[in-house]
Design a protein around this motif. Structure first.
Motif, PDB file in Angstrom:
ATOM      1  N   VAL A   1      28.852 -30.943  13.219  1.00 16.41           N
ATOM      2  CA  VAL A   1      29.992 -31.211  12.324  1.00 16.41           C
ATOM      3  C   VAL A   1      30.730 -29.900  12.014  1.00 16.41           C
ATOM      4  CG1 VAL A   1      30.693 -32.085  10.058  1.00 16.41           C
ATOM      5  CG2 VAL A   1      28.855 -33.215  11.325  1.00 16.41           C
TER       6      VAL A   1
ATOM      7  N   ILE B   1      35.610 -35.472  10.352  1.00 14.99           N
ATOM      8  CA  ILE B   1      34.754 -35.100  11.486  1.00 14.99           C
ATOM      9  C   ILE B   1      35.451 -35.505  12.791  1.00 14.99           C
ATOM     10  CG2 ILE B   1      32.458 -35.456  12.522  1.00 14.99           C
ATOM     11  CD1 ILE B   1      31.431 -36.214   9.731  1.00 14.99           C
TER      12      ILE B   1
ATOM     13  N   SER C   1      23.808 -41.115  14.230  1.00 10.89           N
ATOM     14  CA  SER C   1      24.060 -39.831  14.900  1.00 10.89           C
ATOM     15  C   SER C   1      22.765 -39.048  15.047  1.00 10.89           C
ATOM     16  CB  SER C   1      25.079 -39.012  14.111  1.00 10.89           C
ATOM     17  OG  SER C   1      26.368 -39.520  14.366  1.00 10.89           O
TER      18      SER C   1
ATOM     19  N   TRP D   1      33.625 -36.288  16.045  1.00  7.34           N
ATOM     20  CA  TRP D   1      32.334 -36.317  16.771  1.00  7.34           C
ATOM     21  C   TRP D   1      32.522 -36.155  18.269  1.00  7.34           C
ATOM     22  CZ3 TRP D   1      28.036 -35.776  14.207  1.00  7.34           C
ATOM     23  CH2 TRP D   1      27.921 -36.286  12.912  1.00  7.34           C
TER      24      TRP D   1
ATOM     25  N   HIS E   1      35.386 -30.446  13.491  1.00  8.42           N
ATOM     26  CA  HIS E   1      36.057 -31.131  12.387  1.00  8.42           C
ATOM     27  C   HIS E   1      37.474 -30.560  12.237  1.00  8.42           C
ATOM     28  CE1 HIS E   1      34.717 -27.447  10.286  1.00  8.42           C
ATOM     29  NE2 HIS E   1      35.820 -27.624   9.588  1.00  8.42           N
TER      30      HIS E   1
ATOM     31  N   ALA F   1      28.247 -39.347  18.493  1.00  6.85           N
ATOM     32  CA  ALA F   1      29.042 -40.106  17.520  1.00  6.85           C
ATOM     33  C   ALA F   1      28.270 -41.342  17.082  1.00  6.85           C
ATOM     34  CB  ALA F   1      30.366 -40.523  18.162  1.00  6.85           C
TER      35      ALA F   1
END
Ligand code: ATP
Ligand code: MG
Length: 575
Positions: free
Chosen positions: A459, A468, A49, A470, A463, A475
């Motif tokens: 994050v 999470i 990420s 993404w 979330h 991601a």
């Protein structure tokens, strides 16, 4: 990647020190690993990420003509002495010595180093403009490292520096970077606001902070819904209340026992707080961290002091001022804790908020235990060495541009852009020759993005209670294929086929082929936050799978081919 082969350790327990969602989740997913306070490493998923964010940044920097270089984290003290920041930066600067006792620091930022490169390499207007950047590790010995990647002592920053012939050139470079930053944070999936900001220890004239909106953020911003004013509360101007033309009344000392706070004295004398003066007492320190003077700041009793405005008014770094020991200060200046006022105060720098001279007949401490003075008036009764706006703008205060009540929000500062002008080129001698061989200082800008902090901010904004979520662009993988029963040959074959197809089409797939209970796999998939989940289970015999986006609640049963097609469509749209 097959999850059975991946170096992955998710945690069931939330580490006690983690207070905010991004810190908890980055640790629970095993994406980051703490080494010591404020120092983290990246495990495979986290590193993927992080690299995606770096790639987005690189593409947008390159699109604006930026050229990537990579300078060392170790920086010789001499360059910092030339710029004057060896002291000004304060205890956050991570200093070290080599075996011969020569001073170095681990770079918290690289203005000095880039200016040094350019003063050596650039001599003619023909070589300008120039924009150099790097994505590199920075060190700041933060007083309170916390919230994981948000405020760490070692972190990754993208820092760019622009070099122009003149201020028009700087304006163009600045606008380019501002534009690139909007694109970068948008592509990372952040909801953010660009706000006017203070220039702090970096110096220079103009600055904007890019703030990812979040209640856990440490930046406070003020903005107006009636006009486009938006600034950090540190920076936001505060319009003075209109002057009054009340007749001056005679100065009087009155007995006000035990009224040490503005609330107490206002109540005791039945005055509105606007009719009082608040005193704030400070001690300042020199380069050797020895006390070198006292400061008394005065503002209207209903206002709050903005410490950044105060240090800017004094022209000193933020770390060289602290609240004074009232008793010690009293011996030198005649102040009395809880009863300090501007009249008769001596041997200290008196800083007066710009609003006070226009106000009449105010109440202030009398510099005498249990006494205040009333009808205190600027000019007649006291004067200031410095008169400047010192007020902190708060929710509901008037907008400095249009007067409407301002709104406040919190956010995470993910980036900041500065117009430096010639601060560094003058102190370090970076010049170029124009067409007529006349020397000029190079006009500079600098532009930072907290890469690791951006990861945490993503994050924080993306979330839920399960983990999470993404945005696809950052991601670690696009798709997770959850193989319910790896022992089942039909399921295994279908999962492998989907896995291959997605990868052949440029998608990034994770195959959860671990010998774990399905419940564990689903929990991990949610925790890890992979945007698209394809579950291969009992329906594999009919060539069907379950398709689900992490951000949506609904699941769908689809033909395997259709699920792959849908996944690839989402990937090409959102990557
Ligand atoms: P802050 O006000 O949060 O201390 P700063 O204004 O000192 O930050 P800059 O010097 O502008 O930060 O650095 C550029 C970027 O680096 C910041 O916008 C932020 O995203 C990031 N950054 C700064 N300090 C840290 C830190 N201790 N940990 C992680 N990222 C940081
Ligand atoms: Mg900043």
């Amino acid at each position: 990647m097959r999850l059975s082969k991946m170096h992955l350790k998710t945690l069931r327990e939330v580490p006690a020190e983690a207070e905010i969602a991004s810190h908890v989740l980055l640790l629970r997913t095993g994406m980051i690993r703490k080494l010591v306070s404020g120092v983290y490493g990246f495990m495979p998923m986290g590193y993927r990420s992080l690299r995606k964010i770096e790639d987005i940044i690189r593409k947008e920097m390159d699109a604006k003509g930026g050229q990537e270089i990579h300078m060392s984290a170790v920086q010789p003290a001499e360059l910092w002495m030339e710029s004057g920041r060896w002291f000004a930066y304060g205890p956050e600067l991570w200093r070290l010595k080599d075996r011969n006792g020569r001073d170095f620091c681990l770079g918290p930022t690289h203005e000095e180093i880039f200016t040094d490169v350019v003063r050596n390499d650039v001599s003619s207007y023909r070589q300008l403009p120039l924009n150099l950047y790097q994505i590199q590790t920075k060190y700041r010995d933060e007083a309170r490292p916390r919230f994981g990647l948000m405020r760490s002592r070692e972190f990754i920053m993208k820092d760019s520096y622009s070099f122009d012939r003149d201020y028009e050139g700087l304006d163009r470079s600045y606008d380019d970077m501002y534009d690139a930053y909007e694109k970068i944070f948008t592509r990372c999936g952040l909801t953010f606001r660009a706000v006017e900001a203070d220039t702090g220890a970096i110096g220079g004239s103009n600055s904007h902070e890019f703030t990812a909106l979040s209640d856990v953020g440490e930046s406070e911003i003020a903005y107006c819904q009636s006009c486009d004013m938006a600034a950090t509360t540190e920076r936001a101007e505060f319009p003075d209340a209109p002057s009054t033309d009340e007749a001056l009344l005679p100065l009087e000392t009155v007995y006000t026992p035990g009224t040490k706070t503005i609330e107490e004295v206002a109540a005791y004398l039945k005055l509105p707080k606007e009719k009082t003066i608040k005193a704030l007492l400070f001690v300042t320190y020199d380069q050797e961290e020895k006390e070198n003077g006292y400061v008394a700041a005065f503002i209207r009793g209903d206002r709050d002091l903005n410490k950044i405005k105060l240090v800017n008014a004094l022209g000193i770094p933020e770390h060289s001022i602290a609240f004074a020991d009232e008793a010690k200060m009293g011996e030198v200046t005649g102040s009395v804790g809880g009863f300090t006022g501007p009249v008769g105060l001596h041997d200290c720098t008196i800083v007066v908020d710009s609003e006070l001279p226009g106000q009449r007949n105010l109440c202030a401490g009398a510099n005498k235990e249990d006494h205040h003075q009333i009808n205190v008036n600027y000019g007649r009764d006291y004067e200031g060495h410095i008169i400047k706006d010192l007020k902190l703008l708060k929710e509901g205060d008037p907008c400095p541009v249009c007067g409407a009540p301002v709104k406040q929000a919190r956010g995470i500062e993910v980036g900041q852009v500065f117009k430096l002008g010639t601060k560094y080129s003058e102190s370090m001698g970076a010049t170029y020759k124009d067409e007529n061989m006349v020397d000029h200082h190079i006009v500079m800008g600098c532009y930072g993005i907290g890469v690791t902090r951006t990861l945490a901010a993503v994050v924080e904004q993306h979330h839920d209670e399960n983990g999470i979520i993404w945005p696809l662009s950052v991601a670690p993988y696009h798709v997770i294929i959850t193989l319910v029963n790896p022992e089942d040959v039909v399921q295994l074959a279908l999962a492998e086929e989907i896995y291959e197809k997605i990868q052949q089409s440029g998608g990034e797939a994770l195959l959860d082929d671990r010998k774990e209970r399905p419940g564990v796999k689903f929990k991990d998939a949610d925790l890890l936050g992979i945007p698209i989940r394809i579950t291969v289970g009992k329906l594999a015999g009919e060539g069907k799978v379950e398709y689900k986006l992490r951000r949506d609640a609904d699941k769908e049963e689809l033909e395997a081919g259709e699920a792959v097609r849908r996944a690839l469509e989402v990937i090409s749209r959102e990557r």
